[in-house]
Design a protein around this motif. Sequence first.
Motif, short mmCIF file in Angstrom:
data_model
loop_
_atom_site.label_atom_id
_atom_site.label_comp_id
_atom_site.label_asym_id
_atom_site.label_seq_id
_atom_site.Cartn_x
_atom_site.Cartn_y
_atom_site.Cartn_z
N ALA A 1 1.03 -1.24 0.25
CA ALA A 1 0.00 0.02 -0.17
C ALA A 1 0.62 1.47 0.01
O ALA A 1 0.73 2.10 -0.42
N VAL A 2 1.96 1.45 1.07
CA VAL A 2 3.28 2.85 0.46
C VAL A 2 3.33 2.86 -0.76
O VAL A 2 3.64 3.66 -0.97
N GLU A 3 4.09 1.73 -1.02
CA GLU A 3 4.50 1.17 -2.78
C GLU A 3 3.91 2.82 -3.64
O GLU A 3 3.76 3.61 -4.13
N ALA A 4 2.30 1.84 -3.50
CA ALA A 4 1.28 2.44 -4.90
C ALA A 4 0.27 3.80 -4.25
O ALA A 4 1.11 4.61 -5.28
N LEU A 5 0.40 3.88 -3.23
CA LEU A 5 -0.23 5.45 -3.10
C LEU A 5 1.12 6.44 -2.55
O LEU A 5 0.99 7.96 -3.45
N VAL A 6 2.13 5.78 -1.73
CA VAL A 6 3.33 6.86 -2.16
C VAL A 6 3.97 7.48 -3.21
O VAL A 6 3.64 8.81 -4.13
N GLY A 7 3.89 6.98 -4.77
CA GLY A 7 4.47 5.88 -6.37
C GLY A 7 3.61 7.49 -6.56
O GLY A 7 2.99 8.18 -7.04
N GLN A 8 1.74 7.42 -6.17
CA GLN A 8 0.84 7.80 -7.20
C GLN A 8 1.62 9.30 -6.47
O GLN A 8 0.94 10.19 -7.42
N ALA A 9 0.89 9.23 -5.09
CA ALA A 9 1.19 10.91 -4.83
C ALA A 9 2.42 11.43 -5.34
O ALA A 9 2.82 12.96 -5.94
N LYS A 10 3.58 10.56 -5.40
CA LYS A 10 5.27 11.69 -6.10
C LYS A 10 5.23 12.12 -7.48
O LYS A 10 4.61 12.79 -7.87
N GLY A 11 3.71 10.82 -8.28
CA GLY A 11 3.98 10.92 -9.69
C GLY A 11 3.10 12.90 -9.67
O GLY A 11 2.82 12.99 -10.54
N GLN A 12 2.12 12.55 -9.30
CA GLN A 12 0.79 13.69 -9.08
C GLN A 12 1.66 15.34 -8.21
O GLN A 12 0.90 16.42 -8.29
N GLY A 13 2.86 15.35 -7.84
CA GLY A 13 3.58 15.98 -7.71
C GLY A 13 3.50 16.78 -5.63
O GLY A 13 3.41 17.92 -5.91
N ARG A 14 3.09 15.63 -5.43
CA ARG A 14 1.62 16.70 -4.20
C ARG A 14 3.16 15.75 -2.87
O ARG A 14 2.82 14.46 -2.83
N SER A 15 3.96 16.99 -2.64
CA SER A 15 4.66 16.42 -0.93
C SER A 15 3.76 16.66 0.22
O SER A 15 4.35 15.67 0.39
N ASP A 16 2.22 17.28 -0.54
CA ASP A 16 2.03 17.10 1.13
C ASP A 16 1.40 15.87 1.43
O ASP A 16 1.21 14.73 2.74
N ARG A 17 0.68 15.28 0.09
CA ARG A 17 -0.08 13.66 -0.06
C ARG A 17 1.08 12.48 0.18
O ARG A 17 0.72 11.49 0.94
N VAL A 18 2.08 12.94 0.05
CA VAL A 18 3.11 11.62 -0.18
C VAL A 18 3.02 11.57 1.86
O VAL A 18 3.72 10.47 2.33
N ARG A 19 3.46 12.32 2.15
CA ARG A 19 3.76 12.50 3.64
C ARG A 19 2.69 12.56 4.53
O ARG A 19 2.57 11.29 5.24
N HIS A 20 1.19 13.25 3.91
CA HIS A 20 -0.10 12.14 4.55
C HIS A 20 -0.10 10.46 4.01
O HIS A 20 0.51 9.90 5.60
N TRP A 21 0.19 10.08 3.28
CA TRP A 21 0.34 8.36 3.55
C TRP A 21 1.84 7.93 3.90
O TRP A 21 1.75 7.12 4.43
#
Length: 437
Positions: free
Chosen positions: A290-310
Amino acid sequence: MTRLLGFPIADHRRVFIIALPMIISNIAAPLLGLVDTAIIGHLPDAIYLSAVAVGATVIGFIYFLAVFMRMSMTALVAQNFGADDMAAQRHNSINGLFLAALLGVLLILLTPAVLELSWWLMVPAPALQNLASDYISIRLWGAPAALMNLVILGVLLGRQQSRQAMWLVIATNAVNVIVDVWLIVILDWRVQGAAVASAAAEWSSCLLGLFWLRKSLALGWHHLRLNLKQLLVLLRLNGDIFVRSLTLQLCMASMTAYATRYGAIYVAVNAVLMQFLLLISLGLDGIAYAVEALVGQAKGQGRSDRVRHWCRLTLLWSCLFAVAYSLIFIAFGEHIIRLLTDIDSVIDTAGHYLPWLMVLPLIGHWSYYFDGVFIGLAQSRGMRNTMLFAALLGFLPLWWWGQRFENHGLWLALTGFLMMRGVAQAIWLKRHPQTLL
């Protein structure tokens, strides 16, 4: 918005939409494997079961080292998925499948070398070696499919299609059991039947996975071409993760290899206790996916806030799973050992090492969690470097110093290794905050 433990319930649900199917598949695969073993185990001579066990160990080691193909594909596709870049998802998938097929064919061609190296390391009796050689030679014909399955799993997880990934794992094992019954019980093919069944399962699952990829990515014949720039990125990721996996495997293998110096009883004890690590991985691997998929998606979106959230949310669940495992091992550790063996001397001796397993989830879950973060961020070099750091400055010094404590020294080295991995990974991320952007 309704919240639980400080996070929106919808976000908890997203974590488990990915994690739960993979936890189920992690549980289902060993259960189906037990059926597989039981079928072989009812043949008239124990040598058949031994041959399959030895052969499966060799194949398993090879495929474990190849897990970099799954990890690198998840890293790239998750970020492509977050960026809504379907073309990049197609290019990376095609590149990965090409590389997997190429390595699989290479393994087939290198079968004689694989056998020679295996028997140099293990030196089994001639009759056992002959049967195990047959098993390995047949299984390697499934290598292209097995490696492509890793790529397919990586793509599905990167696209958060974990339910299909679960069914792919279950289908592989189910087909294996069904064909086992036909070839071994009905046709009496014995060891060769077990190998053919496994290879057939790998190829059938590969075809199913390719069918799903074709639909998910809207793949057409005109997409079947390599993208050299992205292929080089994939090769770099694969190389880093391969070094990481090899280092991890060598440290884990030491738990058996060096236990032989202290007596056969300790080899058996460590084999039993290492199954506790398998139990730990059932849950923690699901969270890591789950970490891989959600953090990767947020990284691809350029959303550092969502990276930290996940990262924060999945760390919460990783900690909760770790505490639950520790409590289970404290309450039921001795019962678990008795389920795994009925040899009194092994049960009694294993009890002396049970305290290590009671604290291991609390220490080890960090490395599972951070692996998921590093893969999601596609930071393969950081994974490699922190793994080498933990092995060279954690495992080896503790093993050397702990030799006076014999088998306790081995468990000290393993525990220190896992702790050092988590600490090194945390420090690396702290020193490279730009990776979260």
